[in-house]
Design a protein around this motif. Structure first.
Motif, PDB file in Angstrom:
ATOM      1  N   THR A  32       0.844  -1.218   0.000  1.00  0.00           N
ATOM      2  CA  THR A  32       0.000   0.000   0.000  1.00  0.00           C
ATOM      3  C   THR A  32       0.868   1.253   0.000  1.00  0.00           C
ATOM      4  N   LEU A  35       0.828   2.821  -3.366  1.00  0.00           N
ATOM      5  CA  LEU A  35      -0.456   3.260  -3.945  1.00  0.00           C
ATOM      6  C   LEU A  35      -0.663   4.757  -3.758  1.00  0.00           C
ATOM      7  N   CYS A  39      -7.292   2.385   0.096  1.00  0.00           N
ATOM      8  CA  CYS A  39      -7.358   0.977  -0.304  1.00  0.00           C
ATOM      9  C   CYS A  39      -7.924   0.181   0.860  1.00  0.00           C
ATOM     10  N   TYR A  64      -4.435   4.570   8.758  1.00  0.00           N
ATOM     11  CA  TYR A  64      -5.340   3.455   8.409  1.00  0.00           C
ATOM     12  C   TYR A  64      -6.426   3.398   9.469  1.00  0.00           C
ATOM     13  N   VAL A  73      -6.741   1.625   4.292  1.00  0.00           N
ATOM     14  CA  VAL A  73      -5.456   2.338   4.335  1.00  0.00           C
ATOM     15  C   VAL A  73      -5.571   3.618   3.510  1.00  0.00           C
ATOM     16  N   ALA A  75      -3.665   5.551   1.630  1.00  0.00           N
ATOM     17  CA  ALA A  75      -2.311   5.425   1.066  1.00  0.00           C
ATOM     18  C   ALA A  75      -2.013   6.614   0.160  1.00  0.00           C
ATOM     19  N   SER A 223      -3.247   2.554  -8.110  1.00  0.00           N
ATOM     20  CA  SER A 223      -4.302   2.782  -7.102  1.00  0.00           C
ATOM     21  C   SER A 223      -5.232   1.578  -7.138  1.00  0.00           C
TER      22      SER A 223
END
Ligand code: EPZ
Length: 417
Positions: A32, A35, A39, A64, A73, A75, A223
């Motif tokens: 993550t 990203l 997520c 998170y 998360v 991210a 992503s």
């Protein structure tokens, strides 16, 4: 420190739902870092190792939130690039954040991960591979600083040994590198495929996940809205061993039977009947197992090293002499002295364990020495006649969610004291 009180001798029978895989969700949490955006990870097990990995995200400046088995998360890229020593010491596999932090930020600092109960567990394969991608490594006062001022560049990499963690680090770093990376002799564990499925779903271009050759075309914006973690094959093997030693019968839900072929074969050879469904597995054991000669732990798809302690424990009351060969770690037998307190008759000669099946085990006080060794001690205590105490169960909490309550569900007399 926590301990279990176990009254052994109960035949285990019933159904257990298997959780998401610890050894998949840890690299996914590291992924993550690569990203951009939120997520959601589904089927995320509630384990202290997962808490440690999420703690590292926080340390990196990535937030998170967790709700039961779902972790969201946020991210938006790491602000920091260093994993503090205290977190590295908490969990050796924090080393797998190296690839994602270095790939995303061009710099990553970790403290040299200590060995652990299983032997030295160096990271030379990780270091050599990341250097092939253009990283420079400097060691100063116990810290390893990896830098790639101009970013990482794809390369051809041949692994001396198909290290799971090193393969994961290379995938994470090469996904963020410019150009193409080919990895030969890559690890083939199912957790690797879960990681490449995750990254491809996020927009990466990785071919060969789960095979020994990976082709990664890097440097894309990544992503991913959500992903479901694969089931934990070692947790499944643990309940299979518990049912096997007690002459029981269990059904496991939410498992991937294809991940357990080598484990299934070993239990079938010991006299168990195994039936597999599309996402379930049932095992029914004879009153007494037969000895199994010549189980050797290997890289996937061979018999998994993590299930070694589990089957050694299950075979401690089999009829005959079993032989197990540990082919991966230097020191996987720390738990055997504990099992011998139950009057098991097991001798080790380097990587070989010789298990003389005894008719019965008798209860004793003992401790967990490591994660899978601890599970093996519990498995023996479930068979041992009388009341056993198993201490230092924090080792078990690293990798098993609801272990005692799940065992109670299928008839074990186990309480946390
Ligand atoms: C992963 O550890 C798992 N951990 C282990 O599970 C598992 O036992 C192991 O793979 C083997 O399947 C996680 O996924 C978090 P390796 P990892 O790199 O990546 C040597 C559990 O119980 N080696 O494949 O550390 C190393 O010393 C844990 O859940 C090097 O020499 O395993 C070991 O002898 C325990 N140099 C062997 O390779 C390196 O740079 C296997 O290590 C890296 C590894």
């Amino acid at each position: 420190m926590g301990a279990f009180r176990i009254i052994g001798g109960k035949r285990l029978s019933g159904t257990v739902k298997i959780h998401g895989a610890k050894n998949s969700v840890l690299p996914l949490i590291s992924a993550t870092v690569l990203l951009n955006g939120e997520c959601v990870l589904h089927n995320c097990p509630d384990l202290s190792d997962v808490d440690a990995a999420l703690g590292i995200l926080n340390e990196l400046g990535i937030n998170y939130e967790r709700k039961n088995e779902t972790v969201r998360v946020f991210a938006f890229g790491p602000r920091n690039t260093e994993i503090p020593d205290r977190l590295m010491r908490k969990m050796r596999s924090s080393v797998m954040f190296l690839g994602s932090i270095l790939g995303k930020k061009g710099r990553a600092v970790i403290s040299r991960p200590g060995g652990c109960e299983l032997g030295p567990r160096p990271i030379d394969i990780h270091i050599n591979a990341l250097s092939r991608l253009g990283a420079r490594v400097r060691e100063k006062n116990g810290k390893l600083e990896f830098t790639a001022e101009n970013g990482l560049k794809g390369a051809d990499i041949i692994l001396d040994f198909p290290s799971v963690g090193a393969t994961e680090n290379i995938i994470l770093a090469a996904t963020a590198a410019r150009g193409k990376t080919t990895v030969y002799n890559a690890a083939r564990e199912p957790e690797i495929k879960d990681l490449t499925d995750f990254l491809n779903a996020a927009g990466a271009d990785i071919k060969g996940g789960g095979t020994d050759t990976l082709i990664i075309n890097g440097a894309r914006e990544l992503s991913l809205a959500e992903f479901t973690v694969m089931p934990d094959r070692i947790e499944a093997a643990t309940y299979m061993a518990a049912a096997a030693i007690t002459g029981g019968d269990i059904t496991l839900l939410n498992v991937e039977p294809a991940h357990l072929t080598a484990v299934n074969n070993a239990f079938i050879e010991s006299g168990c009947d195994i039936a597999v469904g599309s996402y379930s597995l049932s095992l029914s054991a004879p009153e007494r197992l037969k000895a199994v000669k010549g189980i050797r732990s290997r890289v996937y798809p061979g018999f998994p090293t993590d299930a070694g302690p589990l089957i050694i424990s299950a075979l401690s009351t089999a009829c005959g002499t079993s032989v197990f060969y540990e082919g991966i770690f230097e020191n996987r037998y720390g738990f055997i002295d504990e099992i011998k307190r139950f009057n098991a008759n097991i001798t080790t000669h380097g990587p070989v364990a010789v298990i003389e099946g005894v008719k019965r085990l008798s209860a004793a006080p003992c401790v967990c020495t490591d994660l899978r060794g601890g599970a093996a001690v519990v498995i023996a205590a479930l068979k041992a006649e009388g009341e056993s105490r198993v201490g230092d169960i924090f080792h078990i909490e690293r990798g098993y969610e609801d272990f005692a309550s799940n065992l109670r569900l299928i008839g074990a007399d186990i309480t946390e004291v």
